[in-house]
Design an enzyme around this catalytic site. Structure first.
Site, mmCIF file in Angstrom:
data_model
loop_
_atom_site.group_PDB
_atom_site.id
_atom_site.type_symbol
_atom_site.label_atom_id
_atom_site.label_comp_id
_atom_site.label_asym_id
_atom_site.label_seq_id
_atom_site.Cartn_x
_atom_site.Cartn_y
_atom_site.Cartn_z
ATOM 1 N N ASN A 191 57.521 -12.805 113.662
ATOM 2 C CA ASN A 191 56.552 -13.879 113.384
ATOM 3 C C ASN A 191 55.124 -13.332 113.241
ATOM 4 O OD1 ASN A 191 55.397 -17.011 114.927
ATOM 5 N ND2 ASN A 191 55.778 -16.585 112.790
ATOM 6 N N SER A 251 57.204 -14.468 108.133
ATOM 7 C CA SER A 251 57.182 -15.932 108.270
ATOM 8 C C SER A 251 55.767 -16.522 108.314
ATOM 9 C CB SER A 251 58.044 -16.418 109.445
ATOM 10 O OG SER A 251 57.588 -15.936 110.677
ATOM 11 N N ASP A 262 61.971 -6.593 105.668
ATOM 12 C CA ASP A 262 60.995 -6.397 106.740
ATOM 13 C C ASP A 262 59.973 -5.336 106.313
ATOM 14 O OD1 ASP A 262 59.668 -5.788 109.040
ATOM 15 O OD2 ASP A 262 61.470 -5.578 110.280
HETATM 16 P P1 4NP Z 1 58.316 -9.790 110.721
HETATM 17 O O1 4NP Z 1 58.090 -8.203 110.843
HETATM 18 O O2 4NP Z 1 59.688 -10.063 111.257
HETATM 19 O O3 4NP Z 1 58.228 -10.041 109.254
HETATM 20 O O4 4NP Z 1 57.223 -10.443 111.511
HETATM 21 C C1 4NP Z 1 58.292 -7.499 112.025
HETATM 22 C C2 4NP Z 1 57.287 -7.437 112.953
HETATM 23 C C3 4NP Z 1 57.464 -6.709 114.112
HETATM 24 C C4 4NP Z 1 58.643 -6.026 114.332
HETATM 25 C C5 4NP Z 1 59.654 -6.099 113.388
HETATM 26 C C6 4NP Z 1 59.466 -6.835 112.235
HETATM 27 N N1 4NP Z 1 58.814 -5.234 115.482
HETATM 28 O O5 4NP Z 1 59.865 -4.595 115.612
HETATM 29 O O6 4NP Z 1 57.937 -5.236 116.366
#
Ligand code: 4NP
Length: 154
Positions: free
Chosen positions: A10, A14, A123
């Site tokens: 998040n 999103s 991602d």
């Molecule tokens: P999001 O991206 O799911 O698009 O907000 C990410 C943000 C942080 C992490 C992974 C995906 N993380 O592993 O901290």
């Protein structure tokens, strides 16, 4: 009508979807009829503003994400929202695992509204700037599709 955008943290995809879709709703003249929010299935970034790279990429298209704060998906969301839309298959699995069996909420992939039924918004967290541009392009396309869909439903 209420729509919830869901990703992992998040802080990248999103909140970008929330910002882009809010502008699409305003442009379509239906912002007063559709409520939106975003959340994550993971716990790591709760309370944080969107990733600075996501904020910068959105701002370059005139969209300000700075006031958004990360929160986690909850069971209550399945009572509150008509659409709960994941960015990738992992998100979708986590959403389905939490969905109460009696919930009528539409659960699916956001990119299905861009005409790609199995499409995922990748991602961008561990990649470079171009990943964030790619995310924005995909989200803009899916937003147009979702606007057309909601207009028929309203
Ligand atoms: P999001 O991206 O799911 O698009 O907000 C990410 C943000 C942080 C992490 C992974 C995906 N993380 O592993 O901290």
């Amino acid at each position: 009508m209420k729509v919830l955008f869901v990703c992992l943290g998040n802080i990248c995809r999103s909140p970008t979807a929330e910002g882009v879709f809010r502008r699409a709703l305003e442009r379509a003249g239906i912002a007063d009829q559709v409520e939106i929010d975003s959340c994550g299935v993971g716990v790591w970034h709760m309370g944080e503003a969107p990733d600075s790279r996501a904020q910068q990429a959105a701002l370059s298209r005139g969209i300000d994400l700075s006031s958004l704060r990360a929160r986690q998906l909850s069971k209550q969301d399945f009572s509150d929202f008509d659409y709960v839309l994941g960015m990738d298959q992992d998100n979708l699995r986590a959403i389905r695992a939490m969905k109460p069996s009696n919930s009528q909420t539409h659960v699916g992939l956001f990119l299905a509204f861009a005409g790609t039924p199995d499409g995922e918004v990748p991602d961008p967290y561990y990649g470079g700037e171009e990943g964030f541009e790619n995310v924005l392009n995909m989200i803009e396309a899916a937003s147009e599709g979702l606007i057309q869909h909601l207009k028929r439903e309203l």
